[in-house]
Design a protein around this motif. Structure first.
Motif: not given
Length: 205
Positions: A3-9, A92-100, A119-127
């Motif tokens: 799973l991709v979990v981050g990108k270095i800036g 948390d049953p209300e959370e999901f991994y991207d691959h799901q 695709e699931v796009v993870h932004l700082p304040y919203q997915d």
């Protein structure tokens, strides 16, 4: 499963810290001190998280062996990847991994197919969920309960209740604020006055 979990800036400071664009709902687990992450490009890693902190709303990490700004800057753009058991589920049953979520059919409340979740796009304040429509175009859907009330993994679908215009721009509703309405009314009144004045002037002639 990976799973991709981050990108270095960008590098931060002179001691090897880097800012990280978080792409996981569990940064404390996937990117916490002691976590070992794979990388893309692979030659850069694996990397071991030595320490982390939040600064001005950004996650800053320091990796073992990265001790100065030059070494930190060399990591810029590196994608961070975690190895995850495919059967693992968030607590948390209300959370999901991207691959799901990837590959789910996206449908409206009445069952109308909107497209495929790609695709699931993870932004700082919203997915955001990227949905590919049958015509090949993409739609971004905010991943919030009000708009995405149901994730049905058993039936492999995500049910959405989009506001007008989100899926079809032609259905967008234009809502005029009170000030704008007052300005428009004033403009209409001014136009009426001008038209009336012109008529009076013509009459005087």
């Amino acid at each position: 499963m990976q799973l991709v979990v981050g990108k270095i800036g960008r590098a931060h400071g002179i001691k090897g810290d880097v800012s990280v664009e978080v792409r996981t709902d569990e940064p404390e687990l996937r990117l916490g001190p002691g976590a070992v992450v794979l990388t893309d490009p692979a030659a850069v890693g694996p990397l071991t998280v030595e320490s982390g902190k939040v600064h001005s709303g950004r996650l800053l990490l320091r990796f073992a062996g990265v001790n100065d700004r030059n070494a930190a800057e060399a990591l810029r753009g590196t994608v961070l990847i975690s190895e995850v058991d495919p059967e693992e589920r968030p607590d948390d049953p209300e959370e999901f991994y991207d691959h799901q979520l990837i590959g789910l059919d996206v449908v409206l409340l009445d069952g109308t197919l909107v497209g495929e979740l790609t695709e699931v796009v993870h932004l700082p304040y919203q997915d955001l969920l990227t949905v590919k429509r049958p015509d090949g175009t993409d739609v971004l859907v905010p991943f919030v309960t009000r708009i995405v009330p149901t994730i049905d993994l058993e039936n492999q679908r995500a049910v959405i209740d989009p506001p007008p215009g989100l899926i079809d721009a032609a259905q967008a509703e234009v809502v005029r604020g009170e000030d704008e309405a007052d300005d428009a009314d004033d403009a209409d009144d001014a136009g009426d006055a001008r038209n009336g004045g012109d008529a009076d002037d013509e009459g005087d002639e």
